[in-house]
Design a protein around this motif. Structure first.
Motif, mmCIF file in Angstrom:
data_model
loop_
_atom_site.group_PDB
_atom_site.id
_atom_site.type_symbol
_atom_site.label_atom_id
_atom_site.label_comp_id
_atom_site.label_asym_id
_atom_site.label_seq_id
_atom_site.Cartn_x
_atom_site.Cartn_y
_atom_site.Cartn_z
ATOM 1 N N ILE A 16 15.644 36.025 1.480
ATOM 2 C CA ILE A 16 16.488 34.876 1.171
ATOM 3 C C ILE A 16 15.673 33.597 1.249
ATOM 4 O O ILE A 16 14.643 33.539 1.927
ATOM 5 N N LYS A 17 16.110 32.574 0.534
ATOM 6 C CA LYS A 17 15.556 31.230 0.645
ATOM 7 C C LYS A 17 16.668 30.346 1.181
ATOM 8 O O LYS A 17 17.778 30.317 0.643
ATOM 9 N N THR A 18 16.387 29.597 2.235
ATOM 10 C CA THR A 18 17.445 28.891 2.955
ATOM 11 C C THR A 18 17.889 27.606 2.279
ATOM 12 O O THR A 18 18.976 27.100 2.570
ATOM 13 N N ALA A 19 17.058 27.032 1.398
ATOM 14 C CA ALA A 19 17.407 25.778 0.730
ATOM 15 C C ALA A 19 16.436 25.564 -0.421
ATOM 16 O O ALA A 19 15.579 26.416 -0.698
ATOM 17 N N GLN A 20 16.559 24.421 -1.083
ATOM 18 C CA GLN A 20 15.633 24.049 -2.158
ATOM 19 C C GLN A 20 14.747 22.898 -1.693
ATOM 20 O O GLN A 20 14.973 22.297 -0.638
ATOM 21 N N ARG A 21 13.748 22.570 -2.507
ATOM 22 C CA ARG A 21 12.849 21.476 -2.150
ATOM 23 C C ARG A 21 13.538 20.118 -2.233
ATOM 24 O O ARG A 21 13.138 19.168 -1.550
ATOM 25 N N ALA A 22 14.544 20.009 -3.070
ATOM 26 C CA ALA A 22 15.224 18.721 -3.236
ATOM 27 C C ALA A 22 15.825 18.266 -1.910
ATOM 28 O O ALA A 22 16.552 19.005 -1.255
ATOM 29 N N LYS A 23 15.517 17.046 -1.505
ATOM 30 C CA LYS A 23 15.986 16.544 -0.219
ATOM 31 C C LYS A 23 17.462 16.164 -0.262
ATOM 32 O O LYS A 23 18.157 16.234 0.738
ATOM 33 N N LYS A 24 17.961 15.751 -1.418
ATOM 34 C CA LYS A 24 19.366 15.324 -1.531
ATOM 35 C C LYS A 24 20.216 16.519 -1.959
ATOM 36 O O LYS A 24 20.554 16.692 -3.118
ATOM 37 N N SER A 25 20.526 17.360 -0.999
ATOM 38 C CA SER A 25 21.346 18.538 -1.269
ATOM 39 C C SER A 25 22.111 18.893 -0.008
ATOM 40 O O SER A 25 21.527 19.060 1.049
ATOM 41 N N SER A 26 23.432 19.002 -0.105
ATOM 42 C CA SER A 26 24.247 19.291 1.079
ATOM 43 C C SER A 26 25.195 20.459 0.849
ATOM 44 O O SER A 26 26.124 20.673 1.619
ATOM 45 N N ALA A 27 24.978 21.214 -0.209
ATOM 46 C CA ALA A 27 25.885 22.319 -0.524
ATOM 47 C C ALA A 27 25.603 23.528 0.358
ATOM 48 O O ALA A 27 24.453 23.892 0.576
#
Length: 288
Positions: free
Chosen positions: A223-234
């Motif tokens: 799994i990948k826990t998030a994306q590189r984009a800093k503005k993401s809260s989903a």
């Protein structure tokens, strides 16, 4: 990434650890992921399980799978820790990629064998000790820097690289990775322990400097826990869930880290204080 990965019946685990967090983990990742935390292998089947797992791991890894007593002792006795373990690992594996970690984990999951990820073994709390035997994952072969994004001030690295070596590579870009828990600490171990260091007051701890993680779960899923984009809260904040989990939720195989500009001027001063309160108040005044 430095603690026991084991398997057990999830209902038994819930009965003995009835709190909201464990129930949340069961709902989020399923019974196999919770089984990573604790295990008791049936002693009557131990020899049979070891033989079967031994054959599959050796076929997968070749010379990067070891049951040599010297290596087992090296990975089962932590020279930096005041803790001790009643057992040594049954085997040591040296994966080179996320996919290999996944395949090894599937084998261990199949035979209900504990998994203990190990970085550079610089911690003091006994994270890498194999309390119930099992397989020790030595992550030092996974030590590459995959990407450096100078404009975004972040980088993607594997868990085996040390923060010292990472900063050596970042220096030509006038960037550095700020957490500094102690010389030789690996990124995977720093994430697993949620380390801090002398720069924590200004730059934050490890929790403030990791953008996302690639993690292999107990059943081998990646799994990948998030994306590189800093503005993401989903969605769930899974990155923070794994930081400081000490290897109990999964094996970290990749991390995206926040970088900082190297300060133009660095100075060191030594001051003497009459009391702890005076020293604390001086820090507060400097920060203001």
């Amino acid at each position: 990434t430095n603690s026991d990965h084991c398997q057990d019946n999830s209902s038994h685990y819930i009965q003995n650890n009835s709190n909201g967090l464990m129930f949340f983990l069961l709902m989020l990742f399923g019974p196999t992921a919770l089984s990573i935390v604790y295990s008791e292998v049936d002693n009557q089947n131990l020899e049979k399980i070891n033989k079967a797992a031994h054959a599959e791991l050796q076929a997968l890894l070749g010379s990067r799978y070891s049951i040599e007593p010297a290596e087992l002792h090296q990975h089962g006795k932590d020279p930096h820790s005041y803790h001790s373990s009643p057992q040594l690992p049954w085997a040591v594996v040296y994966p080179k990629s996320t996919q290999e970690v996944s395949e090894i984990t599937k084998i261990c999951s199949k035979y209900r064998i504990c998994m203990v990820p190990c970085g550079s073994a610089t911690s003091l709390e006994g994270h890498i000790l194999s309390m119930r035997g099992g397989v020790c994952f030595n992550m030092t072969f996974m030590n590459s820097i995959k990407e450096i994004h100078t404009n975004d001030m972040d980088c993607v690295v594997e868990p085996g690289i040390t923060y010292n070596n990472l900063n050596d590579e970042l220096r030509p870009f006038n960037l550095f990775f700020s957490p500094d828990p102690g010389p030789g600490a690996s990124i995977g171990g720093m994430v697993g322990t949620g380390c801090s260091g002398t720069n924590a007051v200004r730059y934050g701890t490890m929790r403030d400097n990791v953008l996302n993680l690639t993690v292999v779960l107990a059943d081998g899923r990646i799994i990948k826990t998030a994306q590189r984009a800093k503005k993401s809260s989903a969605g769930y904040n899974l990155t923070q869930l794994f930081i400081g989990s000490e290897g109990t939720l999964g094996i970290i195989t990749e991390a995206t880290l926040k970088l900082r500009p190297i300060p133009k001027n660095v100075g060191v001063a030594v001051c003497n204080f009459d009391s702890i309160n005076d020293a604390s108040n001086s820090v507060i005044e400097i920060m203001k």
